[in-house]
Design an enzyme around this catalytic site. Structure first.
Site, PDB file in Angstrom:
ATOM      1  N   THR A  82      35.121  44.713  53.140  1.00 54.45           N
ATOM      2  CA  THR A  82      33.797  44.082  53.070  1.00 54.45           C
ATOM      3  C   THR A  82      32.743  44.913  53.804  1.00 54.45           C
ATOM      4  N   GLN A 132      43.667   4.348  58.273  1.00 57.22           N
ATOM      5  CA  GLN A 132      44.785   4.806  57.428  1.00 57.22           C
ATOM      6  C   GLN A 132      44.243   5.567  56.214  1.00 57.22           C
ATOM      7  N   GLU A 170      38.993  36.265  51.913  1.00 55.93           N
ATOM      8  CA  GLU A 170      39.843  36.501  50.736  1.00 55.93           C
ATOM      9  C   GLU A 170      39.209  35.973  49.454  1.00 55.93           C
ATOM     10  N   TYR A 228      36.232  11.603  35.413  1.00 54.52           N
ATOM     11  CA  TYR A 228      36.589  12.448  34.260  1.00 54.52           C
ATOM     12  C   TYR A 228      37.424  11.667  33.238  1.00 54.52           C
TER      13      TYR A 228
HETATM   14  C1  LIG Z   1      54.200  38.509  56.045  1.00 58.36           C
HETATM   15  C2  LIG Z   1      53.846  37.727  57.220  1.00 58.36           C
HETATM   16  C3  LIG Z   1      53.687  36.301  56.891  1.00 58.36           C
HETATM   17  C4  LIG Z   1      52.537  35.828  57.615  1.00 58.36           C
HETATM   18  C5  LIG Z   1      51.886  34.773  56.839  1.00 58.36           C
HETATM   19  C6  LIG Z   1      50.432  34.969  56.827  1.00 58.36           C
HETATM   20  C7  LIG Z   1      49.864  33.661  56.679  1.00 58.36           C
HETATM   21  C8  LIG Z   1      48.425  33.692  56.799  1.00 58.36           C
HETATM   22  C9  LIG Z   1      48.094  32.400  57.258  1.00 58.36           C
HETATM   23  C10 LIG Z   1      46.678  32.402  57.598  1.00 58.36           C
HETATM   24  C11 LIG Z   1      46.375  31.336  58.468  1.00 58.36           C
HETATM   25  C12 LIG Z   1      45.465  31.505  59.435  1.00 58.36           C
HETATM   26  C13 LIG Z   1      45.080  32.780  60.042  1.00 58.36           C
HETATM   27  C14 LIG Z   1      43.857  33.380  59.494  1.00 58.36           C
HETATM   28  C15 LIG Z   1      44.120  34.767  59.020  1.00 58.36           C
HETATM   29  C16 LIG Z   1      42.822  35.387  58.718  1.00 58.36           C
HETATM   30  C17 LIG Z   1      42.981  36.630  57.962  1.00 58.36           C
HETATM   31  C18 LIG Z   1      41.695  36.880  57.265  1.00 58.36           C
HETATM   32  C19 LIG Z   1      41.780  38.157  56.559  1.00 58.36           C
HETATM   33  C20 LIG Z   1      40.676  38.285  55.602  1.00 58.36           C
HETATM   34  C21 LIG Z   1      40.594  39.355  54.894  1.00 58.36           C
HETATM   35  C22 LIG Z   1      39.585  39.536  53.842  1.00 58.36           C
HETATM   36  O1  LIG Z   1      38.742  38.723  53.589  1.00 58.36           O
HETATM   37  S1  LIG Z   1      39.724  40.987  52.991  1.00 58.36           S
HETATM   38  C23 LIG Z   1      38.409  40.989  51.858  1.00 58.36           C
HETATM   39  C24 LIG Z   1      38.616  40.007  50.757  1.00 58.36           C
HETATM   40  N1  LIG Z   1      37.625  40.169  49.755  1.00 58.36           N
HETATM   41  C25 LIG Z   1      37.664  39.520  48.631  1.00 58.36           C
HETATM   42  O2  LIG Z   1      38.528  38.695  48.406  1.00 58.36           O
HETATM   43  C26 LIG Z   1      36.620  39.894  47.639  1.00 58.36           C
HETATM   44  C27 LIG Z   1      36.560  38.940  46.495  1.00 58.36           C
HETATM   45  N2  LIG Z   1      36.207  39.639  45.290  1.00 58.36           N
HETATM   46  C28 LIG Z   1      37.137  40.012  44.409  1.00 58.36           C
HETATM   47  O3  LIG Z   1      38.319  39.791  44.578  1.00 58.36           O
HETATM   48  C29 LIG Z   1      36.609  40.729  43.223  1.00 58.36           C
HETATM   49  O4  LIG Z   1      35.428  41.340  43.387  1.00 58.36           O
HETATM   50  C30 LIG Z   1      36.485  39.849  42.000  1.00 58.36           C
HETATM   51  C31 LIG Z   1      37.894  39.401  41.618  1.00 58.36           C
HETATM   52  C32 LIG Z   1      35.618  38.645  42.247  1.00 58.36           C
HETATM   53  C33 LIG Z   1      35.893  40.655  40.857  1.00 58.36           C
HETATM   54  O5  LIG Z   1      36.436  41.924  40.878  1.00 58.36           O
HETATM   55  P1  LIG Z   1      35.896  43.078  39.958  1.00 58.36           P
HETATM   56  O6  LIG Z   1      36.666  44.309  40.224  1.00 58.36           O
HETATM   57  O7  LIG Z   1      34.424  43.185  40.031  1.00 58.36           O
HETATM   58  O8  LIG Z   1      36.339  42.490  38.616  1.00 58.36           O
HETATM   59  P2  LIG Z   1      35.764  42.563  37.171  1.00 58.36           P
HETATM   60  O9  LIG Z   1      35.506  43.985  36.818  1.00 58.36           O
HETATM   61  O10 LIG Z   1      34.680  41.566  37.019  1.00 58.36           O
HETATM   62  O11 LIG Z   1      37.069  42.108  36.368  1.00 58.36           O
HETATM   63  C34 LIG Z   1      37.567  40.890  36.563  1.00 58.36           C
HETATM   64  C35 LIG Z   1      38.906  40.966  35.858  1.00 58.36           C
HETATM   65  O12 LIG Z   1      39.831  41.445  36.804  1.00 58.36           O
HETATM   66  C36 LIG Z   1      40.844  40.474  36.956  1.00 58.36           C
HETATM   67  N3  LIG Z   1      41.275  40.502  38.338  1.00 58.36           N
HETATM   68  C37 LIG Z   1      40.514  40.465  39.432  1.00 58.36           C
HETATM   69  N4  LIG Z   1      41.267  40.484  40.526  1.00 58.36           N
HETATM   70  C38 LIG Z   1      42.535  40.541  40.095  1.00 58.36           C
HETATM   71  C39 LIG Z   1      43.785  40.566  40.764  1.00 58.36           C
HETATM   72  N5  LIG Z   1      43.861  40.542  42.100  1.00 58.36           N
HETATM   73  N6  LIG Z   1      44.903  40.612  40.026  1.00 58.36           N
HETATM   74  C40 LIG Z   1      44.840  40.615  38.667  1.00 58.36           C
HETATM   75  N7  LIG Z   1      43.679  40.590  37.981  1.00 58.36           N
HETATM   76  C41 LIG Z   1      42.557  40.544  38.679  1.00 58.36           C
HETATM   77  C42 LIG Z   1      40.193  39.179  36.600  1.00 58.36           C
HETATM   78  O13 LIG Z   1      41.118  38.200  36.266  1.00 58.36           O
HETATM   79  C43 LIG Z   1      39.354  39.595  35.446  1.00 58.36           C
HETATM   80  O14 LIG Z   1      40.175  39.690  34.307  1.00 58.36           O
HETATM   81  P3  LIG Z   1      39.606  39.402  32.842  1.00 58.36           P
HETATM   82  O15 LIG Z   1      40.782  39.617  31.970  1.00 58.36           O
HETATM   83  O16 LIG Z   1      38.491  40.349  32.607  1.00 58.36           O
HETATM   84  O17 LIG Z   1      39.131  37.996  32.875  1.00 58.36           O
HETATM   85  C1  LIG Z   2      36.927  34.928  59.325  1.00 61.28           C
HETATM   86  C2  LIG Z   2      36.692  36.039  58.354  1.00 61.28           C
HETATM   87  C3  LIG Z   2      37.563  37.105  58.339  1.00 61.28           C
HETATM   88  C4  LIG Z   2      37.353  38.166  57.456  1.00 61.28           C
HETATM   89  N1  LIG Z   2      38.189  39.232  57.501  1.00 61.28           N
HETATM   90  C5  LIG Z   2      37.965  40.287  56.682  1.00 61.28           C
HETATM   91  C6  LIG Z   2      38.815  41.436  56.733  1.00 61.28           C
HETATM   92  O1  LIG Z   2      39.762  41.488  57.509  1.00 61.28           O
HETATM   93  N2  LIG Z   2      38.539  42.477  55.930  1.00 61.28           N
HETATM   94  C7  LIG Z   2      37.499  42.460  55.055  1.00 61.28           C
HETATM   95  O2  LIG Z   2      37.307  43.449  54.355  1.00 61.28           O
HETATM   96  N3  LIG Z   2      36.691  41.384  54.972  1.00 61.28           N
HETATM   97  C8  LIG Z   2      36.895  40.308  55.758  1.00 61.28           C
HETATM   98  N4  LIG Z   2      36.080  39.205  55.681  1.00 61.28           N
HETATM   99  C9  LIG Z   2      34.968  39.192  54.729  1.00 61.28           C
HETATM  100  C10 LIG Z   2      35.201  38.235  53.560  1.00 61.28           C
HETATM  101  O3  LIG Z   2      36.215  38.686  52.727  1.00 61.28           O
HETATM  102  C11 LIG Z   2      33.907  38.049  52.791  1.00 61.28           C
HETATM  103  O4  LIG Z   2      32.961  37.458  53.663  1.00 61.28           O
HETATM  104  C12 LIG Z   2      34.129  37.188  51.565  1.00 61.28           C
HETATM  105  O5  LIG Z   2      34.865  37.880  50.591  1.00 61.28           O
HETATM  106  C13 LIG Z   2      32.822  36.663  50.954  1.00 61.28           C
HETATM  107  O6  LIG Z   2      31.983  37.692  50.632  1.00 61.28           O
HETATM  108  P1  LIG Z   2      30.434  37.730  51.110  1.00 61.28           P
HETATM  109  O7  LIG Z   2      30.426  37.543  52.571  1.00 61.28           O
HETATM  110  O8  LIG Z   2      29.855  38.932  50.512  1.00 61.28           O
HETATM  111  O9  LIG Z   2      29.793  36.448  50.465  1.00 61.28           O
HETATM  112  P2  LIG Z   2      28.711  36.420  49.310  1.00 61.28           P
HETATM  113  O10 LIG Z   2      29.332  36.944  48.066  1.00 61.28           O
HETATM  114  O11 LIG Z   2      27.454  37.034  49.736  1.00 61.28           O
HETATM  115  O12 LIG Z   2      28.530  34.856  49.155  1.00 61.28           O
HETATM  116  C14 LIG Z   2      27.322  34.141  49.420  1.00 61.28           C
HETATM  117  C15 LIG Z   2      27.151  33.052  48.342  1.00 61.28           C
HETATM  118  O13 LIG Z   2      26.965  33.654  47.077  1.00 61.28           O
HETATM  119  C16 LIG Z   2      27.830  33.086  46.112  1.00 61.28           C
HETATM  120  N5  LIG Z   2      28.204  34.100  45.128  1.00 61.28           N
HETATM  121  C17 LIG Z   2      28.423  35.423  45.332  1.00 61.28           C
HETATM  122  N6  LIG Z   2      28.802  36.025  44.201  1.00 61.28           N
HETATM  123  C18 LIG Z   2      28.815  35.088  43.250  1.00 61.28           C
HETATM  124  C19 LIG Z   2      29.132  35.093  41.854  1.00 61.28           C
HETATM  125  N7  LIG Z   2      29.494  36.195  41.243  1.00 61.28           N
HETATM  126  N8  LIG Z   2      29.054  33.934  41.192  1.00 61.28           N
HETATM  127  C20 LIG Z   2      28.687  32.802  41.815  1.00 61.28           C
HETATM  128  N9  LIG Z   2      28.372  32.725  43.132  1.00 61.28           N
HETATM  129  C21 LIG Z   2      28.437  33.857  43.829  1.00 61.28           C
HETATM  130  C22 LIG Z   2      29.034  32.600  46.915  1.00 61.28           C
HETATM  131  O14 LIG Z   2      29.724  31.577  46.231  1.00 61.28           O
HETATM  132  C23 LIG Z   2      28.371  32.128  48.200  1.00 61.28           C
HETATM  133  O15 LIG Z   2      27.943  30.799  48.020  1.00 61.28           O
HETATM  134  C24 LIG Z   2      36.259  38.136  56.563  1.00 61.28           C
HETATM  135  C25 LIG Z   2      35.388  37.041  56.570  1.00 61.28           C
HETATM  136  C26 LIG Z   2      35.586  36.011  57.456  1.00 61.28           C
HETATM  137  C27 LIG Z   2      34.631  34.859  57.470  1.00 61.28           C
END
Ligand SMILES: CCCCCCCCCC/C=C\CCCCCCC/C=C/C(=O)SCCNC(=O)CCNC(=O)[C@H](O)C(C)(C)COP(=O)(O)OP(=O)(O)OC[C@H]1O[C@@H](n2cnc3c(N)ncnc32)[C@H](O)[C@@H]1OP(=O)(O)O
Ligand SMILES: Cc1cc2nc3c(=O)[nH]c(=O)nc-3n(C[C@H](O)[C@H](O)[C@H](O)COP(=O)(O)OP(=O)(O)OC[C@H]3O[C@@H](n4cnc5c(N)ncnc54)[C@H](O)[C@@H]3O)c2cc1C
Length: 642
Positions: free
Chosen positions: A123, A312, A405, A552
């Site tokens: 991110t 409850q 995520e 619904y």
């Molecule tokens: C092993 C040890 C066990 C321990 C257990 C762990 C347990 C954890 C417990 C946790 C509890 C508490 C503790 C807290 C822990 C906190 C950790 C926090 C860590 C956080 C990390 C992060 O946040 S990392 C950053 C995460 N970021 C995101 O998630 C970004 C979200 N955005 C996206 O994923 C993509 O941009 C998005 C999917 C929205 C779009 O992608 P893009 O490339 O732009 O895609 P398009 O070109 O539009 O295409 C979409 C098509 O792609 C398909 N697709 C997308 N993703 C996938 C995928 N992953 N797999 C398969 N296909 C995928 C999608 O379906 C579309 O397909 P279509 O056919 O075109 O429809």
């Molecule tokens: C506690 C915490 C831990 C994190 N850890 C990590 C980490 O370890 N590594 C890492 O890389 N990142 C990490 N992140 C970042 C996290 O993955 C992002 O904040 C998250 O994916 C959301 O992206 P954003 O902040 O850009 O939100 P934005 O996309 O800016 O979202 C803002 C608003 O816009 C809306 N929006 C955005 N795009 C669309 C769309 N296409 N259609 C409709 N609505 C839309 C959303 O629904 C939301 O309401 C962490 C975040 C938090 C809070």
């Protein structure tokens, strides 16, 4: 019951053994309550315990078992995080799934031995959701066979990655890969950030902590900038994608295979959320069975607040959800492990199904977990608002799951893409091509629900009703979308205009999956007493959830008003039935007092004594007169008296 919750008798026994060992190791306990510590003190305390764990882990758990590791983490380090939270949750999984065998041999043993600490840096300040618009670049320099990482402007700074700010010396960094002026999109690179001896940032790296957050403050979420920072070509993670020395790009078998570390967390976090929900409910339900306030029958003494139907109703449906999430989460992890194995051997055919499922589940589970925890806090009245309950911290950590995520709305829309494709198959008469998770979309349903008409039908009629509403909403939203396109609307515009309806379909589909997972589990149970208790909980679950989405089913007359009354009555019936088991249903999760970190929810039930002792230990009570009083308030009052 603990065996049902944790997956087997053995797992439940191991948890008990681990908790018992930790109870005997004071060096692994919080040296004072976390709410009385500053952020710096908490980080120091966590690092202290982490290093002891690194030495002694082998005496307490089997370090190769993720479930034991997670339990150890929750007991000793707790949910506020730790300096290596991302190392285990994303860095190692990213290397395991995306690094080639050769790369794994080089980095994984070092990571597992904790010679290096890593995180996952994707991110940026300007973009988190839209990965295609990340701005960090990795440009291939053919002459030196290096990638040059660069942060072109402030919005391109990596921002948020956990433990990036201060703890990690390595990261898997996601950057747009550019070779011979062609952009190949976001790719993962292994990047050293700090000197291994001094821990100082390496030249070309700007790095730091992003500051305090709503919760989860032991984790140093960080920022990171690159100034033309060079890494070898071989630091591109090359299990699926390759770049040859001459710049030839070999594309992966699936365009989104590099997203696997995110799918990993989405799959694993479901049981993490269930645990947080159950923890908050354990605290609130125990407290509610101690707290007496008011009378139901004026001739009788004050009742435990848990006797109130409203209490409850506030707590029990969430108990059912915690179980449902735990069961659905366990199924999802199994599926994830299967798909991962297949992916490693080149079969990517199941990735779309897994992505759709985990996208929906992470969204619905985190949202409902947040709702349930907040209700648990309110159910504790004033004491719920005190940090002595610890529920606000649990809430703060859990609710982060709605954002990380993949922001929930965005992930629901990902599932919606899958549902719309499935709806298109149904509409074109190709229902036989539907995957197992959406096969019900192709099945003709009865005109009305038979919920109250077939006694002893188990949960079949309920499942059919959930299927009906999910199918109807999916087809309706898809029709709306296709209709707009037929009228000439561009695909993306049409999609946006339908997105609220599409997300409704995604939620209904996911809630159906959760219900089905609960039913599947209850059907498998052999022990009659456990089955009975969980069947009651499942009855509450299906009736409560159905009531929640009843509009619904009322819309097209699938459910009648009298059936709705029946469902409502069932909810009240099962609230009463569950009451005697309520505390046990949560005590069965066997959280230790050390793990719960709640003064209000301790096993001994000595709420008032414990609260008073806790308040007296507050640093503010070390002296009777604070310097803020001597310095400011006292002079103010004295001045006013003159
Ligand atoms: C092993 C040890 C066990 C321990 C257990 C762990 C347990 C954890 C417990 C946790 C509890 C508490 C503790 C807290 C822990 C906190 C950790 C926090 C860590 C956080 C990390 C992060 O946040 S990392 C950053 C995460 N970021 C995101 O998630 C970004 C979200 N955005 C996206 O994923 C993509 O941009 C998005 C999917 C929205 C779009 O992608 P893009 O490339 O732009 O895609 P398009 O070109 O539009 O295409 C979409 C098509 O792609 C398909 N697709 C997308 N993703 C996938 C995928 N992953 N797999 C398969 N296909 C995928 C999608 O379906 C579309 O397909 P279509 O056919 O075109 O429809
Ligand atoms: C506690 C915490 C831990 C994190 N850890 C990590 C980490 O370890 N590594 C890492 O890389 N990142 C990490 N992140 C970042 C996290 O993955 C992002 O904040 C998250 O994916 C959301 O992206 P954003 O902040 O850009 O939100 P934005 O996309 O800016 O979202 C803002 C608003 O816009 C809306 N929006 C955005 N795009 C669309 C769309 N296409 N259609 C409709 N609505 C839309 C959303 O629904 C939301 O309401 C962490 C975040 C938090 C809070």
């Amino acid at each position: 019951m603990a065996a049902q919750i944790w997956g087997s008798e053995k797992r439940a026994r191991r948890r008990r053994e681990i908790s018992a060992k930790i109870a005997q190791m004071p060096e692994l306990h919080d040296s004072k309550p976390l709410p009385f510590m500053t952020r710096e003190e908490k980080i120091m305390e966590s690092a202290r315990k982490l290093t002891i764990l690194t030495e002694k882990m082998g005496q307490i758990i089997d370090p190769t078992d993720p479930a034991e590791l997670y339990h150890l983490n929750n007991e000793v380090l707790g949910l506020e995080g730790n300096p290596m939270a991302l190392h285990g949750v994303m860095f190692i999984p990213a290397l395991s799934a995306q690094a080639s065998d050769e790369q794994q041999a080089k980095w994984l043993p070092r990571a597992l031995r904790r010679e290096i600490i890593g995180t996952y840096a994707q991110t940026e300040l300007g973009h988190g959701t839209n990965l295609q618009n990340l701005e960090t670049t990795a440009t291939y320099d053919l002459a030196t066979q290096e990638f040059v990482l660069h942060t072109p402007q402030i919005t391109a700074l990596k921002w948020w990655p956990g433990n990036l700010g201060k703890s990690s010396n390595y990261a898997v960094v996601v950057a747009h890969m550019i070779i011979k002026a062609k952009n190949y999109g976001p790719h993962p690179f292994m990047v050293q950030l700090r000197d291994e001896k001094t821990h100082e940032p390496l030249p070309g790296i700007t790095i730091g902590d992003i500051g305090p957050k709503m919760a989860y403050n032991i984790v140093d979420n960080g920022f990171l900038g690159f100034n033309k920072y060079r890494i070898p070509r071989t630091n591109l993670l090359m299990r699926h994608t390759k770049v040859e020395a001459d710049g030839t790009y070999i594309k992966p078998p699936h365009a989104k295979i590099n997203y696997s570390a995110m799918v990993h967390v989405r799959a694993y976090m479901l049981t993490g959320q269930a645990i947080m929900l159950a923890s908050a409910l354990n605290i609130a339900t125990r407290y509610s069975s101690v707290r007496r306030q008011g009378q139901i029958d004026k001739s009788q003494p004050e009742v435990k607040v848990l006797e109130y139907q409203t209490q409850q109703h506030r707590l029990f449906p969430s108990i059912a959800r915690a179980y449902a999430f735990q069961f659905a989460g366990a199924e999802t992890v199994k599926l994830y492990e299967h798909v991962l194995k297949e992916m490693k051997s080149g079969n990517v055919s199941l990735m779309a199904d897994l992505h759709a499922l985990t996208s929906g589940l992470k969204s619905v589970v985190t949202y409902q977990t947040g709702e349930g925890i907040e209700q648990a806090r309110m159910a504790c009245g004033g004491h719920g608002y005190s940090m002595a309950s610890y529920i606000s911290e649990i809430y703060g950590v859990a609710i982060g799951g709605c954002t990380y995520e993949g922001e929930n709305m965005v992930m629901l829309l990902q599932l919606a893409r899958y549902l719309v494709k499935s709806a298109a198959l149904v509409k074109s008469g190709q229902s036989s091509k539907l995957g197992p998770l959406v096969a019900y979309l192709g099945v003709k349903s009865e005109p009305t629900s038979l919920i109250d008409r077939i006694p002893n039908s188990g949960f079949t009629e309920y499942v059919k009703t959930f299927q009906h509403v999910s199918k109807r909403q999916t087809l309706k939203a898809a029709d709306m979308f296709f209709g707009l396109m037929e009228k000439g609307e561009k695909r993306e515009i049409a999609w946006n205009k339908c997105s609220v309806e599409l997300n409704r379909a995604s939620r209904l589909h996911t809630r159906l999956f959760i219900v089905e997972a609960f039913v599947r589990r209850v059907n498998e149970i052999a022990d009659i007493r456990i089955k009975e208790a969980l069947t009651d909980l499942l009855h509450l679950h299906v009736n409560y959830e159905l009531l929640d989405i009843a509009s619904y089913a009322l819309e097209d007359g699938f459910l009648s008003a009298s059936q709705l009354d029946y469902i409502r009555d069932q909810v009240y019936l099962y609230l009463g039935k569950i009451r005697p088991n309520a505390v046990s249903l949560l005590d069965s999760w066997e959280f230790s007092d050390i793990e719960l970190r709640s003064v209000l929810g301790r096993r001994d039930g000595n709420v008032y004594e414990n609260l008073f002792k806790w308040a007296k230990s507050s640093p503010l009570n070390k002296t009777d007169v604070l310097s803020s009083v001597t310095q400011y308030l006292k002079p103010m009052m004295e001045k006013a008296r003159l």
